[in-house]
Design an enzyme around this catalytic site. Sequence first.
Site, short mmCIF file in Angstrom:
data_model
loop_
_atom_site.label_atom_id
_atom_site.label_comp_id
_atom_site.label_asym_id
_atom_site.label_seq_id
_atom_site.Cartn_x
_atom_site.Cartn_y
_atom_site.Cartn_z
CB THR A 53 -15.97 -21.50 -20.69
OG1 THR A 53 -16.97 -21.19 -21.64
CG2 THR A 53 -16.56 -22.15 -19.45
CG HIS A 108 -21.79 -24.00 -21.65
ND1 HIS A 108 -21.00 -22.87 -21.59
CD2 HIS A 108 -20.96 -25.00 -22.07
CE1 HIS A 108 -19.76 -23.18 -21.95
NE2 HIS A 108 -19.71 -24.45 -22.23
CG ASN A 231 2.34 -15.70 -20.94
OD1 ASN A 231 3.25 -16.03 -21.70
ND2 ASN A 231 2.35 -14.56 -20.27
CG MET A 232 -4.49 -19.49 -20.32
SD MET A 232 -6.13 -18.81 -20.58
CE MET A 232 -7.01 -20.29 -21.05
NE ARG A 257 -11.38 -20.42 -33.83
CZ ARG A 257 -11.55 -19.39 -34.65
NH1 ARG A 257 -11.04 -19.45 -35.86
NH2 ARG A 257 -12.23 -18.31 -34.29
CE LYS A 258 -7.78 -17.12 -37.28
NZ LYS A 258 -8.35 -16.43 -38.43
#
Length: 299
Positions: A53, A108, A231-232, A257-258
């Site tokens: 998202t 959602h 980058n984000m 996270r990953k």
Amino acid sequence: MDLNETRTHPELLRHKDVNLISGTHDPDDVDQIQDLDLRDSDVFVVTYPKSGTIWLQQIMLLLQAKGDVTSISRTDGTSNADVMPWIEVSGCRERFAVAPPPRLRVTHLPYHLMPTALSRGRGKVIYVARNPKDVLVSYFHFHKLANMLETPKSFDEFFEKFMRGEVFPSSWFDHVKGWYSHKDHVNMLFITYEEMIQDLQAVVERISVFLDRPLTGGQLAAVVKHSTFSNMSKIPKASYVQVPDSLLSHRMGRFMRKGTIGDWKNHLSSTQNRWFDEVFQREMKDFPVSFVWDIGDTE
Ligand code: A3P
């Protein structure tokens, strides 16, 4: 220390076949979303939680800005959700009605709670699906971080809740199949998280064609560059590190996270994996889209 002792216990509210979150969603308000009047320029990014998202928020805002990252990244304590919020969160529906175009929103919600104007061809939907084992793992970690969700006692407990659909907004299987079954009734682009990992530029191009927002080669490259995981992660607005501690306990982890495919292999036991595969095969046997389960399968 038991984290549950220091946090309130948010509850799920069962409403029209969906689990809403007490304190975050108001069922009466959610019911009124169906009557929203839509414009052709309205765009909803629809996901099951943890399917990308906030990645799409960043891409959509960059597309809007033709790749000009400085115009969307000012460090002013806000996040991308302030300009591209979740339509179902209390208070957002009223603001949507008076917002100037283009109204970009994420959600959602399942199809049956969305504006009925979508089925009459008004507005556009971009649906992002992600392989559900990685969704489960990402959602487990997010439940530890997000104060609006109950902290799981263990991975095993969360695994069972996820499989029973006892999470917001209910079963992953129903969400993906439900939306996909309406793809010919609404103006919808269906993409997957794994396609984005594999070839982000190709997916951004598809989105820009779908939205009829052409980009030059340089603009396209800039959108892609500023929406990569690394980058984000450096842009506070996009990575949600500025969200107040009352909403996200930042010491418990990160929204970003990953950002990979296959982390489920580090979490699911072989018994859980077998059970998952059985349910997946039963539930998704007629589903025409296949998922990528391992980062190695993208090479
Ligand atoms: P992980 O927890 O597996 O890392 P959502 O925004 O729907 O809540 O999804 C969050 C998931 O999307 C997290 O997955 C997050 O790391 C991942 N994500 C966010 N931005 C991303 C990016 N630019 N590239 C890859 N994954 C990204």
